[in-house]
Design a protein around this motif. Structure first.
Motif, short mmCIF file in Angstrom:
data_model
loop_
_atom_site.label_atom_id
_atom_site.label_comp_id
_atom_site.label_asym_id
_atom_site.label_seq_id
_atom_site.Cartn_x
_atom_site.Cartn_y
_atom_site.Cartn_z
N HIS A 7 0.87 -1.18 0.00
CA HIS A 7 0.00 0.00 0.00
C HIS A 7 0.90 1.22 0.00
O HIS A 7 1.33 1.72 1.04
CB HIS A 7 -0.91 0.00 1.23
N THR A 8 1.22 1.71 -1.21
CA THR A 8 2.12 2.86 -1.35
C THR A 8 1.58 3.80 -2.42
O THR A 8 0.84 3.39 -3.32
CB THR A 8 3.55 2.41 -1.74
N HIS A 9 1.98 5.06 -2.31
CA HIS A 9 1.47 6.09 -3.21
C HIS A 9 2.62 6.93 -3.78
O HIS A 9 3.68 7.05 -3.16
CB HIS A 9 0.49 7.01 -2.48
N THR A 10 2.37 7.50 -4.94
CA THR A 10 3.34 8.36 -5.60
C THR A 10 2.65 9.66 -6.04
O THR A 10 1.48 9.88 -5.73
CB THR A 10 3.94 7.68 -6.85
N LEU A 11 3.37 10.45 -6.81
CA LEU A 11 2.82 11.73 -7.26
C LEU A 11 1.60 11.57 -8.18
O LEU A 11 0.94 12.56 -8.51
CB LEU A 11 3.90 12.57 -7.94
N LEU A 12 1.27 10.34 -8.56
CA LEU A 12 0.04 10.13 -9.31
C LEU A 12 -1.19 10.07 -8.40
O LEU A 12 -2.31 10.02 -8.90
CB LEU A 12 0.12 8.84 -10.14
N SER A 13 -0.97 10.07 -7.10
CA SER A 13 -2.06 10.23 -6.15
C SER A 13 -2.21 11.70 -5.82
O SER A 13 -1.21 12.42 -5.69
CB SER A 13 -1.78 9.44 -4.86
#
Length: 268
Positions: A7-13
């Motif tokens: 469960h990880t996020h990047t600048l697309l979130s």
């Protein structure tokens, strides 16, 4: 040990500004073997409006680029955190074959209750009283029940999500009064061949998960993923090792990773 953060996020979130290479390098430095990038797509915007269609091309492009960059060092999978997927299943109709994993989450109140993200303590300071908190949780659990039987996710995300915003103001508020309903929806999750997430909230929640993990295990649940919910490098991998220990204590023998929407059981 094969440590994974699913469960990880990047600048697309919309709530992250971190490029994937920085998240991936941090995962590598933390000793992780695999990550899944689960950038957000909520069918409802934070204030409750319906969302524009999800754009798959940037998500696929950044995964392919970083899979090549980190080949042989870190496994990187393409995922999605699909919020309120029971309201609109169309995003998965157009999903690429490269999609590995879908987290099914509820971030927003129901449309009948205004559709606002539980992050916001409104209307009228809803989390200032136990009554207000439980009114919001009533709505939340109903949405989980609507989501549970549908084939729009692989693993149900952060079952206790609203508590992270409620308990700092009303510490006595728990999910305990919903135990029977949660048991039923977890049974539905299991029957449908899907799983449950242990979400560490960047290392801040662990012990809170024990009763729900034990319930899930007693019902026969075996598919479980672990995720930090990292939106920035300082959250990547936080609580993952401790989460593995907790899973063992709760009777689990495996943690799952995914490939093309199919689970792989990694020994704890």
């Amino acid at each position: 040990m094969y440590y994974s953060d699913y469960h990880t996020h990047t600048l697309l979130s919309p709530d992250s500004d971190t490029p994937l290479p920085l998240m991936a390098q941090t995962a590598l430095d933390m000793g992780l073997s695999e990550i899944c990038v689960t950038d957000h797509y909520d069918t409802l915007e934070p204030m409750g409006d319906r969302s524009a269609p999800f754009e798959w091309a940037p998500a696929v492009a950044q995964i392919r680029e970083n899979q090549a960059q980190f080949a042989g060092k870190l496994v990187i999978k393409l995922g999605l955190e699909l919020g309120s997927g029971h309201l609109d299943r169309s995003v998965l109709v157009s999903a690429p074959d490269a999609l590995d994993f879908v987290l099914g989450s509820i971030h927003n109140r129901s449309e009948a209750a205004g559709g606002m993200d539980f992050f916001y303590d409104v209307p009228e300071d809803a989390y200032q009283t136990e009554k207000g908190c439980y009114t919001a949780l009533d709505d939340y659990v109903s949405s989980l029940e609507a989501l549970a039987p549908l084939p729009v996710y692989d693993v149900m995300a952060h079952l206790i999500y609203p508590l992270r915003y409620m308990q700092p103001k009303c510490p006595a508020v728990t999910m305990d009064r919903y135990a029977g309903r949660i048991r039923d929806l977890l049974a539905t999750v299991i029957r449908s061949g899907r799983g449950m997430e242990l979400n560490t909230y960047r290392g801040r929640t662990l012990a809170e998960w024990a009763p729900w993990l034990r319930m899930y295990r007693e019902l026969g649940g075996e598919i479980v993923t672990v995720g930090s919910d990292a939106h920035r490098p300082n959250g990547m991998g936080q609580g993952i090792r401790e989460a593995y220990e907790l899973l063992t204590q709760c009777g689990f023998r495996y943690v799952c990773t995914y490939d093309r929407r199919k689970p792989t059981f990694q020994k704890l």
